[in-house]
Design a protein around this motif. Structure first.
Motif, PDB file in Angstrom:
ATOM      1  N   MET A 121      33.912  35.463  38.602  1.00 21.92           N
ATOM      2  CA  MET A 121      34.660  34.597  39.517  1.00 21.92           C
ATOM      3  C   MET A 121      34.079  34.652  40.923  1.00 21.92           C
ATOM      4  O   MET A 121      34.044  33.634  41.633  1.00 21.92           O
ATOM      5  CB  MET A 121      36.134  35.011  39.513  1.00 21.92           C
ATOM      6  N   LEU A 122      33.611  35.833  41.321  1.00 23.37           N
ATOM      7  CA  LEU A 122      32.966  35.951  42.633  1.00 23.37           C
ATOM      8  C   LEU A 122      31.666  35.158  42.673  1.00 23.37           C
ATOM      9  O   LEU A 122      31.377  34.462  43.650  1.00 23.37           O
ATOM     10  CB  LEU A 122      32.686  37.425  42.948  1.00 23.37           C
ATOM     11  N   VAL A 123      30.876  35.239  41.616  1.00 23.72           N
ATOM     12  CA  VAL A 123      29.593  34.522  41.560  1.00 23.72           C
ATOM     13  C   VAL A 123      29.810  33.020  41.705  1.00 23.72           C
ATOM     14  O   VAL A 123      29.030  32.324  42.374  1.00 23.72           O
ATOM     15  CB  VAL A 123      28.863  34.853  40.246  1.00 23.72           C
ATOM     16  N   HIS A 124      30.876  32.517  41.096  1.00 21.88           N
ATOM     17  CA  HIS A 124      31.125  31.072  41.134  1.00 21.88           C
ATOM     18  C   HIS A 124      32.105  30.670  42.233  1.00 21.88           C
ATOM     19  O   HIS A 124      32.499  29.502  42.314  1.00 21.88           O
ATOM     20  CB  HIS A 124      31.654  30.608  39.767  1.00 21.88           C
ATOM     21  N   GLY A 125      32.489  31.615  43.094  1.00 19.97           N
ATOM     22  CA  GLY A 125      33.323  31.296  44.232  1.00 19.97           C
ATOM     23  C   GLY A 125      34.712  30.808  43.869  1.00 19.97           C
ATOM     24  O   GLY A 125      35.242  29.885  44.510  1.00 19.97           O
ATOM     25  N   LEU A 126      35.316  31.416  42.841  1.00 20.58           N
ATOM     26  CA  LEU A 126      36.617  30.971  42.360  1.00 20.58           C
ATOM     27  C   LEU A 126      37.737  31.853  42.910  1.00 20.58           C
ATOM     28  O   LEU A 126      37.698  33.078  42.759  1.00 20.58           O
ATOM     29  CB  LEU A 126      36.657  30.995  40.835  1.00 20.58           C
ATOM     30  N   GLY A 127      38.724  31.245  43.533  1.00 13.62           N
ATOM     31  CA  GLY A 127      39.928  31.941  43.951  1.00 13.62           C
ATOM     32  C   GLY A 127      39.727  32.909  45.093  1.00 13.62           C
ATOM     33  O   GLY A 127      38.614  33.108  45.607  1.00 13.62           O
ATOM     34  N   ASP A 128      40.839  33.533  45.479  1.00 10.41           N
ATOM     35  CA  ASP A 128      40.812  34.583  46.496  1.00 10.41           C
ATOM     36  C   ASP A 128      41.047  35.924  45.814  1.00 10.41           C
ATOM     37  O   ASP A 128      41.167  36.013  44.588  1.00 10.41           O
ATOM     38  CB  ASP A 128      41.864  34.327  47.572  1.00 10.41           C
ATOM     39  N   ALA A 129      41.112  36.987  46.581  1.00 12.09           N
ATOM     40  CA  ALA A 129      41.245  38.335  46.009  1.00 12.09           C
ATOM     41  C   ALA A 129      42.505  38.464  45.162  1.00 12.09           C
ATOM     42  O   ALA A 129      42.480  39.069  44.080  1.00 12.09           O
ATOM     43  CB  ALA A 129      41.234  39.373  47.133  1.00 12.09           C
ATOM     44  N   ALA A 134      44.968  38.826  39.727  1.00 17.00           N
ATOM     45  CA  ALA A 134      45.924  38.344  38.725  1.00 17.00           C
ATOM     46  C   ALA A 134      45.205  37.916  37.456  1.00 17.00           C
ATOM     47  O   ALA A 134      45.689  38.166  36.334  1.00 17.00           O
ATOM     48  CB  ALA A 134      46.729  37.181  39.311  1.00 17.00           C
ATOM     49  N   ARG A 135      44.048  37.282  37.621  1.00 17.89           N
ATOM     50  CA  ARG A 135      43.267  36.860  36.449  1.00 17.89           C
ATOM     51  C   ARG A 135      42.760  38.071  35.673  1.00 17.89           C
ATOM     52  O   ARG A 135      42.727  38.059  34.437  1.00 17.89           O
ATOM     53  CB  ARG A 135      42.095  35.981  36.897  1.00 17.89           C
ATOM     54  N   VAL A 136      42.371  39.128  36.356  1.00 17.21           N
ATOM     55  CA  VAL A 136      41.927  40.352  35.679  1.00 17.21           C
ATOM     56  C   VAL A 136      43.056  40.923  34.828  1.00 17.21           C
ATOM     57  O   VAL A 136      42.852  41.315  33.670  1.00 17.21           O
ATOM     58  CB  VAL A 136      41.439  41.394  36.710  1.00 17.21           C
ATOM     59  N   ARG A 137      44.268  40.963  35.380  1.00 18.92           N
ATOM     60  CA  ARG A 137      45.408  41.466  34.603  1.00 18.92           C
ATOM     61  C   ARG A 137      45.672  40.588  33.380  1.00 18.92           C
ATOM     62  O   ARG A 137      45.972  41.086  32.288  1.00 18.92           O
ATOM     63  CB  ARG A 137      46.645  41.533  35.499  1.00 18.92           C
ATOM     64  N   GLU A 138      45.521  39.286  33.559  1.00 22.16           N
ATOM     65  CA  GLU A 138      45.714  38.350  32.443  1.00 22.16           C
ATOM     66  C   GLU A 138      44.669  38.579  31.351  1.00 22.16           C
ATOM     67  O   GLU A 138      44.988  38.566  30.150  1.00 22.16           O
ATOM     68  CB  GLU A 138      45.635  36.919  32.974  1.00 22.16           C
ATOM     69  N   LEU A 139      43.431  38.807  31.754  1.00 26.91           N
ATOM     70  CA  LEU A 139      42.353  39.027  30.783  1.00 26.91           C
ATOM     71  C   LEU A 139      42.569  40.319  29.999  1.00 26.91           C
ATOM     72  O   LEU A 139      42.338  40.364  28.784  1.00 26.91           O
ATOM     73  CB  LEU A 139      41.006  39.068  31.506  1.00 26.91           C
ATOM     74  N   LEU A 140      43.005  41.360  30.681  1.00 27.64           N
ATOM     75  CA  LEU A 140      43.283  42.623  29.999  1.00 27.64           C
ATOM     76  C   LEU A 140      44.395  42.444  28.963  1.00 27.64           C
ATOM     77  O   LEU A 140      44.318  42.991  27.851  1.00 27.64           O
ATOM     78  CB  LEU A 140      43.661  43.697  31.010  1.00 27.64           C
ATOM     79  N   ASP A 141      45.401  41.668  29.302  1.00 25.82           N
ATOM     80  CA  ASP A 141      46.473  41.396  28.342  1.00 25.82           C
ATOM     81  C   ASP A 141      45.936  40.631  27.138  1.00 25.82           C
ATOM     82  O   ASP A 141      46.305  40.911  25.989  1.00 25.82           O
ATOM     83  CB  ASP A 141      47.586  40.576  29.004  1.00 25.82           C
ATOM     84  N   LEU A 142      45.049  39.676  27.378  1.00 26.40           N
ATOM     85  CA  LEU A 142      44.522  38.835  26.301  1.00 26.40           C
ATOM     86  C   LEU A 142      43.758  39.647  25.260  1.00 26.40           C
ATOM     87  O   LEU A 142      43.832  39.358  24.061  1.00 26.40           O
ATOM     88  CB  LEU A 142      43.603  37.745  26.872  1.00 26.40           C
ATOM     89  N   VAL A 143      43.010  40.651  25.711  1.00 27.18           N
ATOM     90  CA  VAL A 143      42.163  41.403  24.782  1.00 27.18           C
ATOM     91  C   VAL A 143      42.800  42.711  24.333  1.00 27.18           C
ATOM     92  O   VAL A 143      42.150  43.536  23.684  1.00 27.18           O
ATOM     93  CB  VAL A 143      40.778  41.681  25.406  1.00 27.18           C
TER      94      VAL A 143
END
Length: 360
Positions: A121-129, A134-143
């Protein structure tokens, strides 16, 4: 979208081979991928199988446009991306991601899980910190990982957990296509089942397309919708997974399936294991590239390269005698042994005849 999500048309990748330290000159080329045409629809899994060195991983890198093809065309969502440069390909990277074979080597040991998952997300300039966290927490839940794992480092996890981190990273940018390059080969059998089931669940939830590279034919049978069999840089058979396992028509596919372990050895398919060595991709045999190891090869096979011909709905094979190759059957122990011995004897006679011809 009505057409394929990913389409490869006549794709080739040849690596030049040079000699000489000062006056370097090209003396040949390694034909890693040599005229492959494949397509993958949205939400579909296409598995690519074959022995080591047949070009599977090179094909995966071509599909991702990590390397440029020597010839042919690569289209993604109907757009020709064959000659796109780095800047033009950057938006495409969000749509195409990869899961690597080694779940440890593919993760930066100096980065925490949160940093690893946030990096795309940082490489592609997506979102703020805050949105990235929040997306990291969502990804951990998904897997299926706990949220407190975000503060840990790769060495603190088991192999299966590390591969789940790799899957989460591949999902971070919400891609449409994921290339799975031997994603379970480094894992224990029980963990393999967990990761495969996770991949299937994620595919059903998000409509992902998978290009699934694997040696494990049992995994492919559970995972794939269609299968492409590669040998020495070429696709020699493609079919829906059920048709391929029930009635493979290329001798190479039959030999691969015969070599796969089965729960009951008495029901092993009536085909001998592959003999001989894989020819050099610098100097592939004339005619059918498999004829040097094929127990049903004839003179035509040594002179004429077979085309990939349609044999049935979605089923094609590159063999001159695909319609007449003996059926792939499962036999009792006695009948299986007798047929196996007969075919091994035929193979030895053919090998002796070829050796005598070469010596003459």
């Amino acid at each position: 979208m009505t057409g394929p999500l990913l389409e490869l048309d006549g794709v080739r990748k040849h690596y030049p081979v040079h000699e000489g330290l000062i006056l370097r000159r090209q003396v040949g080329a390694v034909r890693a991928v040599d005229g492959v045409s494949l397509s993958i629809a949205a939400g579909e899994t296409l598995a690519v199988v074959g022995e080591s060195g047949c070009g599977k991983s090179t094909l995966a890198r071509l599909a991702l446009r990590l390397i440029a093809p020597s010839a042919g065309t690569i289209r993604f969502d109907g757009r020709d991306v064959t000659h796109d440069g780095r800047a033009a390909l950057k938006p495409l990277r969000r749509q195409m991601q990869v899961i690597f074979q080694d779940p440890f080597a593919s993760l930066n040991p100096r980065m925490s899980v949160e940093e690893i998952l946030a990096e795309p997300m940082l490489v592609h300039g997506l979102g703020d910190a805050a949105s990235r966290a929040a997306r990291v927490r969502e990804l951990l839940d998904l897997v299926g990982l706990a949220r407190y794992h975000a503060d840990r480092f790769p060495h603190e996890f088991s192999g299966g957990q590390r591969q789940r981190i790799g899957i989460a990273r591949a999902l971070a940018l919400k891609p449409r296509l994921i290339v799975c390059d031997e994603p379970v080969s480094a894992l224990d059998v029980s963990i393999q089942a967990q990761v495969v089931n996770l991949l299937k669940d994620l595919q059903a939830e998000f409509g992902l397309a998978y290009l699934f590279i694997s040696h494990g034919l049992a995994v492919v049978r559970h995972m794939a919708d269609r299968v492409a069999v590669m040998y020495l840089g070429e696709v020699v058979e493609t079919a829906p997974v059920g048709a391929l396992y029930a009635a493979p028509r290329h001798p190479y596919t039959q030999a691969l399936l015969a070599a796969a372990p089965v729960p009951d050895p008495a029901r092993r398919p009536a085909r001998p294991a592959l003999g001989g060595d894989v020819p050099s991709p610098m100097k592939p045999p004339a005619g059918c590239r498999f004829h040097t190891r094929c127990i049903v090869a004839q003179a035509r096979c040594r002179e004429e390269a077979p085309a990939l011909r349609t044999l049935g709905p979605g089923h094609a094979a590159a063999c001159h005698f695909a319609e007449t190759v003996p059926a792939f059957t499962r036999l009792g122990a006695g009948e299986r042994h007798a047929r196996l011995q007969a075919r091994l004897a035929l193979y030895e006679r053919k090998r002796a005849a070829m050796t005598a011809t070469t010596a003459a």
